[in-house]
Enzyme design. Structure first.
Site, PDB file in Angstrom:
ATOM      1  N   SER A 225     -19.581 -40.348  21.790  1.00 33.85           N
ATOM      2  CA  SER A 225     -18.336 -39.960  21.103  1.00 33.85           C
ATOM      3  C   SER A 225     -17.949 -41.040  20.096  1.00 33.85           C
ATOM      4  O   SER A 225     -16.825 -41.065  19.604  1.00 33.85           O
ATOM      5  CB  SER A 225     -17.202 -39.769  22.113  1.00 33.85           C
ATOM      6  OG  SER A 225     -16.958 -40.962  22.832  1.00 33.85           O
TER       7      SER A 225
ATOM      8  N   ASN B  11     -12.486 -44.807  32.404  1.00 36.49           N
ATOM      9  CA  ASN B  11     -11.647 -43.629  32.669  1.00 36.49           C
ATOM     10  C   ASN B  11     -10.161 -43.902  32.451  1.00 36.49           C
ATOM     11  O   ASN B  11      -9.469 -43.123  31.793  1.00 36.49           O
ATOM     12  CB  ASN B  11     -11.887 -43.115  34.099  1.00 36.49           C
ATOM     13  CG  ASN B  11     -13.322 -42.665  34.300  1.00 36.49           C
ATOM     14  OD1 ASN B  11     -14.100 -42.624  33.350  1.00 36.49           O
ATOM     15  ND2 ASN B  11     -13.681 -42.338  35.528  1.00 36.49           N
TER      16      ASN B  11
ATOM     17  N   THR C 112      14.894  -5.962   9.532  1.00 35.95           N
ATOM     18  CA  THR C 112      14.263  -5.850  10.843  1.00 35.95           C
ATOM     19  C   THR C 112      13.144  -4.827  10.647  1.00 35.95           C
ATOM     20  O   THR C 112      13.284  -3.908   9.819  1.00 35.95           O
ATOM     21  CB  THR C 112      15.239  -5.361  11.942  1.00 35.95           C
ATOM     22  OG1 THR C 112      15.748  -4.086  11.559  1.00 35.95           O
ATOM     23  CG2 THR C 112      16.399  -6.339  12.136  1.00 35.95           C
ATOM     24  N   HIS C 113      12.079  -4.984  11.360  1.00 36.96           N
ATOM     25  CA  HIS C 113      10.895  -4.109  11.187  1.00 36.96           C
ATOM     26  C   HIS C 113      10.437  -4.069   9.739  1.00 36.96           C
ATOM     27  O   HIS C 113       9.903  -3.055   9.283  1.00 36.96           O
ATOM     28  CB  HIS C 113      11.184  -2.683  11.687  1.00 36.96           C
ATOM     29  CG  HIS C 113      11.857  -2.642  13.015  1.00 36.96           C
ATOM     30  ND1 HIS C 113      11.157  -2.708  14.198  1.00 36.96           N
ATOM     31  CD2 HIS C 113      13.166  -2.603  13.359  1.00 36.96           C
ATOM     32  CE1 HIS C 113      12.013  -2.686  15.215  1.00 36.96           C
ATOM     33  NE2 HIS C 113      13.245  -2.627  14.728  1.00 36.96           N
TER      34      HIS C 113
ATOM     35  N   SER D  36      -5.021 -16.588  -9.951  1.00 38.10           N
ATOM     36  CA  SER D  36      -6.295 -15.915  -9.696  1.00 38.10           C
ATOM     37  C   SER D  36      -7.302 -16.380 -10.744  1.00 38.10           C
ATOM     38  O   SER D  36      -6.938 -16.665 -11.884  1.00 38.10           O
ATOM     39  CB  SER D  36      -6.083 -14.408  -9.812  1.00 38.10           C
ATOM     40  OG  SER D  36      -7.303 -13.764 -10.092  1.00 38.10           O
TER      41      SER D  36
ATOM     42  N   LYS E 275      -1.423 -13.538 -12.435  1.00 38.88           N
ATOM     43  CA  LYS E 275      -1.052 -13.758 -11.033  1.00 38.88           C
ATOM     44  C   LYS E 275      -0.466 -15.136 -10.758  1.00 38.88           C
ATOM     45  O   LYS E 275      -0.920 -16.139 -11.280  1.00 38.88           O
ATOM     46  CB  LYS E 275      -2.291 -13.585 -10.142  1.00 38.88           C
ATOM     47  CG  LYS E 275      -2.862 -12.181 -10.160  1.00 38.88           C
ATOM     48  CD  LYS E 275      -2.086 -11.244  -9.278  1.00 38.88           C
ATOM     49  CE  LYS E 275      -2.533 -11.390  -7.840  1.00 38.88           C
ATOM     50  NZ  LYS E 275      -1.692 -10.613  -6.956  1.00 38.88           N
TER      51      LYS E 275
ATOM     52  N   ASN F 192       0.354 -16.639  -7.132  1.00 36.38           N
ATOM     53  CA  ASN F 192       0.257 -16.266  -5.716  1.00 36.38           C
ATOM     54  C   ASN F 192       0.809 -17.360  -4.801  1.00 36.38           C
ATOM     55  O   ASN F 192       0.664 -18.548  -5.087  1.00 36.38           O
ATOM     56  CB  ASN F 192      -1.212 -16.013  -5.345  1.00 36.38           C
ATOM     57  CG  ASN F 192      -1.795 -14.837  -6.106  1.00 36.38           C
ATOM     58  OD1 ASN F 192      -1.103 -13.848  -6.355  1.00 36.38           O
ATOM     59  ND2 ASN F 192      -3.060 -14.950  -6.489  1.00 36.38           N
TER      60      ASN F 192
ATOM     61  N   GLU G 107       0.425 -18.959   2.453  1.00 36.03           N
ATOM     62  CA  GLU G 107      -0.616 -18.233   3.183  1.00 36.03           C
ATOM     63  C   GLU G 107      -1.478 -19.211   4.000  1.00 36.03           C
ATOM     64  O   GLU G 107      -1.913 -18.912   5.105  1.00 36.03           O
ATOM     65  CB  GLU G 107      -1.467 -17.408   2.208  1.00 36.03           C
ATOM     66  CG  GLU G 107      -0.687 -16.210   1.672  1.00 36.03           C
ATOM     67  CD  GLU G 107      -1.317 -15.553   0.456  1.00 36.03           C
ATOM     68  OE1 GLU G 107      -2.424 -15.961   0.047  1.00 36.03           O
ATOM     69  OE2 GLU G 107      -0.676 -14.631  -0.093  1.00 36.03           O
TER      70      GLU G 107
ATOM     71  N   TYR H 204     -12.513 -37.879  37.220  1.00 34.26           N
ATOM     72  CA  TYR H 204     -12.994 -37.828  35.843  1.00 34.26           C
ATOM     73  C   TYR H 204     -14.276 -37.003  35.715  1.00 34.26           C
ATOM     74  O   TYR H 204     -15.177 -37.073  36.547  1.00 34.26           O
ATOM     75  CB  TYR H 204     -13.259 -39.243  35.309  1.00 34.26           C
ATOM     76  CG  TYR H 204     -13.807 -39.213  33.901  1.00 34.26           C
ATOM     77  CD1 TYR H 204     -12.945 -39.163  32.815  1.00 34.26           C
ATOM     78  CD2 TYR H 204     -15.177 -39.174  33.657  1.00 34.26           C
ATOM     79  CE1 TYR H 204     -13.432 -39.085  31.520  1.00 34.26           C
ATOM     80  CE2 TYR H 204     -15.676 -39.097  32.370  1.00 34.26           C
ATOM     81  CZ  TYR H 204     -14.801 -39.053  31.303  1.00 34.26           C
ATOM     82  OH  TYR H 204     -15.287 -38.967  30.028  1.00 34.26           O
TER      83      TYR H 204
ATOM     84  N   GLN I  42     -14.259 -35.827  27.384  1.00 32.47           N
ATOM     85  CA  GLN I  42     -14.563 -36.449  26.091  1.00 32.47           C
ATOM     86  C   GLN I  42     -14.343 -35.464  24.937  1.00 32.47           C
ATOM     87  O   GLN I  42     -14.158 -35.870  23.801  1.00 32.47           O
ATOM     88  CB  GLN I  42     -16.005 -36.961  26.106  1.00 32.47           C
ATOM     89  CG  GLN I  42     -16.422 -37.713  24.860  1.00 32.47           C
ATOM     90  CD  GLN I  42     -17.708 -38.498  25.074  1.00 32.47           C
ATOM     91  OE1 GLN I  42     -17.709 -39.525  25.726  1.00 32.47           O
ATOM     92  NE2 GLN I  42     -18.805 -37.988  24.530  1.00 32.47           N
TER      93      GLN I  42
END
Ligand code: ARG
Length: 508
Positions: A45, A128, A173-174, A293, A299, A301, A306, A333, A338
């Site tokens: 590691s 450890n 809402t929705h 774009s 565009k 954007n 995003e 351990y 790791q």
């Protein structure tokens, strides 16, 4: 299990060499035997451990100072080891000799400089408890950096709320027009969520900030270690008590990553709202937070938002990966561990950037007041206010709801509210009395006006500018308190660093 035991034997042998300088070479021989062969890089590691290089040096220093104070190693050896550690630090992680991990490599580098006595550094500990201490030490700093970023973001959002208290906008809402609200009320809804995200991170911090050192492999040590002292030298607020738990647990990583994933989920909602607003022309992002774009020249954007939305996967996926790694690991351990830290590091790095970008995008955006106000009545979004008026005049709310629902039936999402005459006719139909028996024209027209509609909803926490002003004041108070909590923790960490430096200087 036998694999794990082999490792522990290696560690135990290793510790035993500390009192016996002549056996230093044997340590190297034994390590050579377990150098990894074809699985060498799979086992290692070392490159990932760059993240905890500085933490390991701090942990080594605290441990060595404690060993000397407890007269487990002599002062002279402590001085040589501490001097070697300074040299290793100057050379940097990249200059470390090869090793299975940073702990082994730093120890080898110390032995290279000091000779076999350098191996005394690893007395009364195991990798450890060492790695657990390193992860906690580093994670503390990462949590504080993230909290600082979130606190900064909240400050920016509060600023937007202050500026946009009167900027009426449609609330949904929705994803359908629901009721008029304001940009301030909307933005504070996220600031409020970020308050809780901050609290969750600071709460996780308390359980991260415990000292596992002195647990050794898992079963403690016969040496008279002072665990409070290493805690003090590392700035840990307490000692992780049970040595088997202390060396094995990574639940503090799960808790932190969970808080990060929850924060990422908060941000994803904010990002999605702005993406939708941008698509309707309800917000104008600063060019710095937009993208164009490569083919469609017209565009602009909302790519930054995003990406904020998309990065949620980094944190949620990280949490998933981490919990899957931890699930079903036996005490104590196991080498699986790791691979645990990386999930937390990736999540925290990714989302710290997200926080700053999301807040920057909102803070620099323009909110076109006229467009927003016009949109705020789309789809008869003032309907609830009309029903409320009737209910205030004594009509049961359910009946008032029916009257308005009847008047709204068939209205398209872009259409305006029905006028007084239409509502009056429906009221007479359902209630048997003209609308004027309940509500005068002026009050009704006010309810149909988005700005008035917002102003009427001045209940605690509501969107009316006065109610929002109170929310801003409270948000500012909480912000000050959280900044204070952040400063306190930073100070505790830097005081411990000073303490360590002072102690180290006594030996070197
Ligand atoms: N590199 C290891 C880790 O990150 C350190 C502990 C190794 N311990 C052992 N018994 N093999 O977990």
């Amino acid at each position: 299990m036998s694999d794990g035991e082999d490792h522990e034997t290696a560690d135990a042998d290793h510790a035993a060499t500390a009192g016996d300088a002549d056996r230093g070479d044997e340590t190297v021989v034994r390590r050579d035997r377990f150098a990894g062969g074809p699985a060498r890089s799979f086992l290692s590691s070392l490159s990932d451990d760059e993240r905890i290089f500085a933490a390991d040096l701090a942990v080594d220093r605290a441990h060595v100072v404690m060993l000397a104070e407890q007269e487990i190693i002599d002062r002279e050896t402590a001085g040589e080891v501490l001097a070697a550690l300074a040299d290793v630090e100057d050379a940097g992680h990249g200059a470390l000799p090869d090793g299975e991990d940073v702990h082994e490599a730093i120890e080898s580098a110390v032995i290279e400089r000091v000779g076999p006595d350098g191996g005394k550094m690893h007395t009364a500990r195991s990798r450890n408890d060492e790695v657990a201490a390193c992860i906690r030490y580093r994670l503390r700093a990462d949590i504080l950096d993230l909290v600082e970023t979130v606190v900064g973001a909240r400050e920016q959002l509060i600023e937007v709320a202050r500026a946009e208290r009167e900027t009426v906008m449609p609330g949904y809402t929705h994803l359908q027009p629901a009721q008029p609200t304001t940009v301030a009320h909307w933005v504070l809804s996220y600031e409020q969520a970020l308050q809780r995200d901050t609290a969750r991170l600071l709460d996780a911090y308390e359980r991260v900030n415990q000292n596992p050192l002195g647990s050794a492999a898992f079963a403690g040590t016969p040496f008279d270690v002072d665990r409070e002292r290493t805690a003090e030298l590392l700035g840990f607020a307490g000692v992780a008590e049970n040595s088997m738990d202390a060396s094995a647990t990574r639940d503090f990583l799960a808790e932190t990553t969970s808080a990060v994933a929850t924060l990422a989920t908060t941000l994803s909602g904010l990002a999605e709202d702005v993406v939708v607003m941008a698509s309707k022309g309800h917000v104008d992002l600063d060019d710095d937070y937009a993208s164009t774009s490569s083919i469609m020249p017209q565009k602009k954007n909302p790519d930054t938002l995003e990406l904020v939305r998309g990065r949620t996967g980094d944190a949620v996926g990280g949490l998933n990966g981490l919990l899957t790694n931890l699930k079903g690991q036996p005490r104590a351990y196991n080498r699986d561990l790791q691979r645990a830290g990386r999930h937390a590091w990736d999540a925290i790095d990714s989302i710290t950037e997200s926080v700053a970008v999301a807040a920057g995008a909102v803070a620099t955006a323009d909110w076109p007041a006229e467009t927003l106000e016009a949109a705020a009545t789309d789809g008869f979004a003032t309907a609830t206010g009309v029903a409320d008026l009737l209910a205030m005049a004594g009509v049961p709310f359910r009946t008032a709801h029916e009257v308005v629902a009847e008047a709204a039936a068939g209205l398209g999402p872009e259409e305006d509210a029905p006028d007084y005459e239409t509502l009056s006719a429906v009221a007479e139909d359902v209630l048997g009395k003209p609308l004027s028996a309940y509500v005068d024209r002026e009050a009704l027209e006010a309810a149909l006006d988005p700005t008035e509609s917002v102003a009427m909803r001045d209940s605690r926490g509501g969107p009316a500018p006065d109610a929002v002003a109170e929310q801003v004041a409270t948000a500012e108070d909480v912000l000050v308190a959280d900044s204070g909590a952040l400063d306190d923790r930073r100070q505790a960490v830097s005081q411990a660093a000073d303490r360590r430096r002072t102690e180290v200087d006594r030996y070197v």
